[in-house]
Enzyme design. Structure first.
Site, PDB file in Angstrom:
ATOM      1  CG  HIS A   1       3.916   4.762   5.039  1.00  0.00           C
ATOM      2  ND1 HIS A   1       2.943   5.383   5.792  1.00  0.00           N
ATOM      3  CD2 HIS A   1       3.462   3.508   4.824  1.00  0.00           C
ATOM      4  CE1 HIS A   1       1.960   4.527   6.030  1.00  0.00           C
ATOM      5  NE2 HIS A   1       2.230   3.383   5.463  1.00  0.00           N
TER       6      HIS A   1
ATOM      7  CG  HIS B   1      -0.329   0.057   2.539  1.00  0.00           C
ATOM      8  ND1 HIS B   1      -0.095  -1.077   3.288  1.00  0.00           N
ATOM      9  CD2 HIS B   1       0.139   1.089   3.285  1.00  0.00           C
ATOM     10  CE1 HIS B   1       0.477  -0.724   4.432  1.00  0.00           C
ATOM     11  NE2 HIS B   1       0.646   0.573   4.460  1.00  0.00           N
TER      12      HIS B   1
ATOM     13  CD  GLU C   1       3.555  -0.058   7.022  1.00  0.00           C
ATOM     14  OE1 GLU C   1       3.012   0.732   6.219  1.00  0.00           O
ATOM     15  OE2 GLU C   1       2.942  -0.614   7.946  1.00  0.00           O
TER      16      GLU C   1
HETATM   17 CO    CO Z   1       1.174   1.646   6.121  1.00  0.00          CO
END
Ligand code: CO
Length: 138
Positions: A80, A8, A129
């Site tokens: 992110h 994502h 991440e």
């Molecule tokens: Co995230």
């Protein structure tokens, strides 16, 4: 460790409701229900698009870690990117050995699996991440 698929893109926003007007209503993504992650100080809503998800992140509480980002970016913005890895512990060890700094320790993320963040100074200015998703690496 090799990087897995993009899971994502995290977008910080002062208002999930306002962001849904963009990602769901303007663009036509499929939005899930927003939910609170009190331990992380955020409220989150995932919007599905054909090849990934958009993670809308709104501050929750006075100590939310995204207050600083929103202070610099009052309208919100890209926060992110999240890539999948097979094993978070192995990924942390590999990234540390390769010289990347890990922010904190792995914890349970918005998808209910362990996640960890890599320092943007080691990642070309992008907060990255890593999310454990067994079978992610090819
Ligand atoms: Co995230």
């Amino acid at each position: 460790m090799t990087i897995g698929r993009l899971n994502h893109i995290g977008i910080a926003t002062p208002s999930i409701t306002a962001s849904l007007a963009v990602y769901r209503d303007l663009l036509g993504g499929t939005a899930g229900e927003p939910f609170d992650l009190p331990a992380q100080g955020v409220r989150v809503c995932f919007v599905d698009v054909p090849n990934t998800q958009i993670e809308l992140i709104e501050p929750l509480g006075a100590a939310s870690p995204i207050h600083g980002f929103l202070a610099k970016n009052p309208a919100g913005g890209q926060h992110h990117v999240c890539f999948e890895v097979d094993d978070i512990t192995a990924a942390v060890a590999a990234m540390t050995a390769r010289g990347a700094r890990i922010l904190g320790v792995p914890r349970i993320g918005a998808h209910g699996t362990p996640v960890v963040f890599l320092h943007p100074r080691d990642m070309g200015g992008v907060l990255v991440e890593l999310m454990e998703a067994p079978g992610a690496e090819h």
